[in-house]
Motif scaffolding. Structure first.
Motif, PDB file in Angstrom:
ATOM      1  N   THR A 101       0.627  -1.067   0.193  1.00  0.00           N
ATOM      2  CA  THR A 101      -0.022  -0.080   0.096  1.00  0.00           C
ATOM      3  C   THR A 101       0.905   1.261   0.022  1.00  0.00           C
ATOM      4  O   THR A 101       1.755   1.298   0.859  1.00  0.00           O
ATOM      5  N   LEU A 102       0.535   2.190  -0.879  1.00  0.00           N
ATOM      6  CA  LEU A 102       1.334   3.413  -0.909  1.00  0.00           C
ATOM      7  C   LEU A 102       1.264   4.230   0.350  1.00  0.00           C
ATOM      8  O   LEU A 102       0.072   4.577   0.735  1.00  0.00           O
ATOM      9  N   TYR A 103       2.337   4.416   1.057  1.00  0.00           N
ATOM     10  CA  TYR A 103       2.558   5.073   2.416  1.00  0.00           C
ATOM     11  C   TYR A 103       2.541   6.707   2.098  1.00  0.00           C
ATOM     12  O   TYR A 103       1.840   7.643   2.902  1.00  0.00           O
ATOM     13  N   SER A 104       3.412   6.942   1.078  1.00  0.00           N
ATOM     14  CA  SER A 104       3.598   8.242   0.869  1.00  0.00           C
ATOM     15  C   SER A 104       4.236   8.394  -0.153  1.00  0.00           C
ATOM     16  O   SER A 104       4.898   7.343  -0.950  1.00  0.00           O
ATOM     17  N   PHE A 105       4.279   9.530  -0.804  1.00  0.00           N
ATOM     18  CA  PHE A 105       5.058  10.006  -2.260  1.00  0.00           C
ATOM     19  C   PHE A 105       5.333  11.480  -2.386  1.00  0.00           C
ATOM     20  O   PHE A 105       5.033  12.256  -1.765  1.00  0.00           O
ATOM     21  N   ILE A 106       6.567  11.381  -3.206  1.00  0.00           N
ATOM     22  CA  ILE A 106       6.665  12.818  -3.918  1.00  0.00           C
ATOM     23  C   ILE A 106       6.613  12.727  -5.286  1.00  0.00           C
ATOM     24  O   ILE A 106       6.760  11.802  -5.942  1.00  0.00           O
ATOM     25  N   VAL A 107       6.209  14.007  -5.899  1.00  0.00           N
ATOM     26  CA  VAL A 107       6.228  14.138  -7.458  1.00  0.00           C
ATOM     27  C   VAL A 107       7.577  14.869  -7.647  1.00  0.00           C
ATOM     28  O   VAL A 107       7.557  16.070  -7.138  1.00  0.00           O
TER      29      VAL A 107
END
Ligand code: ZN
Length: 142
Positions: free
Chosen positions: A65-71
């Motif tokens: 599961t995606l916990y966090s992200f940056i673009v």
């Protein structure tokens, strides 16, 4: 064709991480696990941080599961200019709460990415060397 500006930084395996890179080259996503209490550890350790038991690398499913992200809108490392903007996610793998692995998200527009989405790891060739790295692709919820 690749040149110096299109080659991303290369991994530098050490005794703790060499088994990860060897497994990836063979097509397996494998992480460090205590052989006594079965705790998964990322980053890897020579001995378990809880029970001091011996560790080894074992395959994981790659589902998480995606916990966090940056673009990433601007290039900070060479090799991904053609992919800008791209998304780098931190994925909590299904094997254990808190077992998180970073990787680029593929197969989705950066504007569609959302924490909590289901993803699965894939191994892709890293340009410029002999390494394969995990990336994450969205999958339908079970
Ligand atoms: Zn342990």
């Amino acid at each position: 064709m690749t040149d110096a500006h299109s080659i991303p930084p290369q991994p530098v395996p050490d005794p703790d991480t060499a088994p990860f890179w060897a497994a990836a080259a063979a097509g397996h996503l494998a992480l460090c696990r205590c052989q006594d209490c079965k705790l998964w550890m990322q980053p890897p350790l020579d001995r378990c941080r809880v029970c001091a038991g011996p560790t080894a690398f074992e395959d994981v499913t790659g589902y998480g599961t995606l916990y966090s992200f940056i673009v990433q809108h601007r290039a900070t490392v060479p090799g991904y200019l053609d992919d800008l903007p791209y998304t780098v996610g931190l994925v909590e793998l299904d094997e254990q709460s808190g077992l998180r692995l970073p990787g680029r998200l593929v197969g989705i527009d950066h504007g569609e990415v959302a924490c909590g989405m289901r993803v699965r790891a894939e191994l892709v060739d890293l340009p410029g060397g002999e390494f394969r790295v995990p990336v994450f692709r969205p999958v339908d919820p079970p």
